[in-house]
Write an enzyme that holds these catalytic residues in place. Structure first.
Site, PDB file in Angstrom:
ATOM      1  N   CYS A  18      62.285  86.746  21.300  1.00 28.88           N
ATOM      2  CA  CYS A  18      61.764  87.903  20.427  1.00 28.88           C
ATOM      3  C   CYS A  18      61.909  88.983  21.458  1.00 28.88           C
ATOM      4  O   CYS A  18      62.074  90.102  21.322  1.00 28.88           O
ATOM      5  CB  CYS A  18      60.293  87.804  20.024  1.00 28.88           C
ATOM      6  SG  CYS A  18      60.328  86.421  18.808  1.00 28.88           S
ATOM      7  N   ASP A 410      53.655  74.322  48.359  1.00 28.21           N
ATOM      8  CA  ASP A 410      52.772  74.762  49.216  1.00 28.21           C
ATOM      9  C   ASP A 410      52.313  73.496  50.198  1.00 28.21           C
ATOM     10  O   ASP A 410      52.171  72.650  49.924  1.00 28.21           O
ATOM     11  CB  ASP A 410      51.438  75.276  48.597  1.00 28.21           C
ATOM     12  CG  ASP A 410      50.182  75.619  49.335  1.00 28.21           C
ATOM     13  OD1 ASP A 410      50.265  76.286  50.298  1.00 28.21           O
ATOM     14  OD2 ASP A 410      49.261  74.970  48.934  1.00 28.21           O
TER      15      ASP A 410
END
Length: 707
Positions: A18, A410
């Protein structure tokens, strides 16, 4: 009229496709010089040139493409996913009831009417938006997922209505409700993901305290943080969050900067050091000159990086969307060709046979199996993932995760445990480990420092004496009176300044060393480190075995980051990274063509998780990280869970491809029979329903998937 406007999208935007359609609708419009469509915020930002284009004209243009927009006038809350969930639940209830009647009571006199009524109801309310968007797509001659779903559902529903009137024994109208239900389940997952992305940004901004102690001619005054101006002086007491970016003018303290670096150890701040909004002063008192406020702070920059990263996330390439653009018009053309062919060959009588044959073609080509291929598999995979300690917060991440070829991980809290732990005790002659730990724990009892927590945790089970006269020195250590004697715990310099010199040479190994002295005599040292999680090396080796290139990203010092990387076998390790730096690292890998899986647990990891194709937050970590990611992994063993998630995603996409292949073969074999009149509509509907059941059954196999 302003040169730049922001439009809030109130209807029509529910997925990445969209957003692309809105960009297409506006990109070719004269008078728009700049354009950015933000799926997460559900906004379009336009910069209008001097071509005379009006806002009303933009709204009319978007309305033709199925979008309802209004001019943004104030900060609006994130998208509420509850309506999407409600529609999905209603559709599931209707589909389940219709299928129960079809299978359990097919010969009951009321069964046909109930099945058709439930199918019509599913289209009329929960599926209404799909049908309306499909109608707009058809008017624009644009094939998409909405048109694919609507064609299948409406055709099945029409077949049920005709069969009800003509007395056909098998209606198969329940297929209409089923395809609407499965599609809306996927849409509800997407809506929840977008709402969480917006909530993560809002929660991050709420880390900035609402009040501040401003220093003026009349002394201290508690004011709203929003009223602070550059040049103001504020006092930050122990335990307070810093209200603005600034520079320390007086005092000293230890500031928790985990918000920026992810590291649990506080950072010593002295005169002329910089502090950032949202960080927390753990020890000491600071007088800070305000250098930046509001949207100009580092905290606001991180929030903007998260929002922009989530909005820039590569669109999901849906297999069914790509198929729909070709399949839907092909099915309609084949039905029209069948009708025309029979009419041309048989005249008026041929017209009647051709009409029946054309209806059979539409029914047999009804893309229920195609429409169910992706959402059915993803729905089963989401449930299976939950049983493996993986919470999938956005079903669309499955495809990106399956295609991941790089992982950015991380360090602190993800590969390592995230908190300092006692690794070694060095004892002076005549002293023992238990007595050193007990005295250190007694002295640290009044401290909230992570080092104090590690020492007191290590002293569990020991007889820890009482302490008084606790005093802490930022960046140095603590002093307390224990059993009438002075105990010091801190750095070598801290002890030396108080007449308790430590011998040269600290315990070898990673982490930090704190020295302990009793009555001005050095009695030992404690080494605390943050080592890899148990099994981290094996779990990372499994990720490499799945074809992922591993990268370690950390806000910690580069030397420490590389040490951990070497211990677990990761070649590329980058330290001293800001939250924006981690996001840029992911962006660079994505730009090079890699789909990236990002793993992290801290607030400073949130922009990286939002930017990656697949962002996985460690369970039990920061709430903002969990909101920014579209996966949450088992906090006890996140690296193992990451490998399971990748393997399950690939199994899911293999199932989706099998489903699509089966649907294609089914159509290739059955459509010629329908075109030649060898399948009447009732048998065509039976074949269509059977194909849908096969697709669902194949998807259900994922429920027994094993790592």
């Amino acid at each position: 009229m302003p040169a730049e406007i922001v439009l809030d999208v109130t209807d029509g935007m529910h997925c990445a496709a969209c957003a692309r359609r809105m960009e297409t609708a506006l990109a070719s419009q004269p008078g728009i010089s700049e354009l950015r469509v933000d799926l997460i915020a559900r906004q379009a930002r336009l910069r209008l040139s001097d071509g005379g284009l009006t806002i009303a004209a933009v709204q009319q243009r978007l309305a033709k493409f199925g979008f309802a927009v209004h001019v943004h006038v104030a900060e609006t809350p994130g998208e509420d996913p509850r309506p999407a969930r409600l529609r999905a639940l209603v559709a599931m209830a209707l589909a389940g009831t219709a299928m129960t009647w079809a299978m359990a009571a097919p010969h009951h006199p009321a069964s046909p009417a109930i099945q058709v009524a439930l199918a019509v109801l599913a289209l009329a309310w929960p599926g209404r938006t799909i049908v309306m968007r499909a109608a707009r797509s058809a008017l624009r001659l644009h094939g998409d997922m909405d048109l694919l779903v609507a064609l299948g559902a409406v055709t099945a529903c029409i077949h049920g209505l005709v069969g009800l009137v003509l007395g056909w024994p098998h209606l198969h109208a329940e297929s209409a409700a089923a395809i609407i239900a499965f599609t809306l389940i996927g849409r509800a997952l997407e809506a929840g993901g977008r709402a969480r992305a917006g909530a993560a940004v809002r929660e991050l901004m709420e880390r900035q305290p609402p009040k501040a102690l401003r220093l003026g001619p009349d002394g201290e005054q508690l004011v709203d943080a929003a009223t602070l101006r550059v040049g103001d002086r504020i006092r930050v007491r122990p335990g307070d969050a810093v209200a603005a970016d600034g520079t320390v003018l007086e005092g000293g303290g230890e500031v928790d900067e985990a918000l920026l670096t992810g590291e649990p150890m506080p950072v010593v701040k002295r005169v002329d050091d910089e502090v950032s909004a949202g960080t927390i002063n753990r020890l000491g008192t600071l007088v800070v000159r305000v250098d930046a406020t509001g949207g100009a702070t580092r905290l606001a920059a991180i929030a903007e990086a998260m929002r922009a990263a989530a909005a820039a996330k590569p669109p999901i390439a849906r297999l069914a969307d790509r198929v729909a653009g070709v399949f839907v018009p092909a099915a309609i053309l084949l039905a029209l060709a069948t009708l025309a062919g029979w009419w041309w060959l048989g005249g008026a009588e041929g017209w009647h046979h051709g009409l029946i044959a054309a209806l059979s073609v539409l029914v047999i080509a009804c893309p229920c199996a195609l429409g169910l291929a992706t959402p059915a598999a993803i729905a089963v995979a989401v449930g299976r993932a939950a049983r493996s300690g993986i919470l999938v917060r956005d079903g669309t991440v499955i495809e990106s995760l399956a295609q991941a070829r790089a992982a950015v991980i991380d360090k602190t809290g993800t590969i390592t445990t995230g908190l300092p732990q006692l690794a070694e005790v060095l004892c002076a002659p005549g002293c023992d480990r238990a007595s050193i730990l007990a005295l250190a724990a007694a002295a640290e009892r009044g401290s909230e420092h992570p080092v104090a927590a590690a020492i007191t945790a290590a002293a569990q089970g020991l007889a820890v004496p009482a302490s008084t006269e606790f005093a802490a020195t930022p960046g140095g250590g603590v002093r307390a009176v224990v059993d009438g004697g002075e105990v010091l715990v801190g750095s070598r310099a801290f002890l030396a300044d108080r007449g308790a010199a430590a011998p040269p040479g600290d315990p070898a190994g990673p982490g930090i060393v704190v020295h302990v002295a009793a009555n001005a005599r050095w009695i030992g040292a404690l080494r605390l480190g943050d080592g890899p999680r148990p099994g981290a090396t094996e779990a990372l080796a499994r990720l490499r075995g799945l074809g992922l290139r591993l990268h370690l990203a950390s806000g910690d010092r580069t030397v420490e980051t590389r040490r951990v990387a070497q211990a677990v076998g990761i070649g590329d390790a980058r330290g001293d990274l800001s939250p924006e730096g981690k996001a840029r690292m992911v962006s660079q890998l994505e730009s090079a063509g890699d789909r990236v899986l990002a793993l992290g647990d801290g607030i400073n990891d949130a922009p990286m998780l939002a930017r990656a194709s697949a962002g996985a937050a460690v369970g039990g970590g920061a709430t903002i990280a969990a909101l920014a990611g579209n996966l949450i992994l088992d906090g006890h063993d996140p690296l193992r869970a990451a490998g399971d998630a990748v393997a399950l995603a690939r199994a899911t996409m293999h199932t989706v491809r099998m489903n699509l292949a089966f649907a294609a073969v089914y159509n290739l074999c059955a459509i010629p029979l329908a075109m030649t009149g060898r399948l009447d509509p009732a048998w065509a509907a039976a074949a269509m329903a059977a194909s849908s059941l096969c697709v669902v059954g194949n998807s259900l196999r994922l429920g027994w998937w094993r790592a």
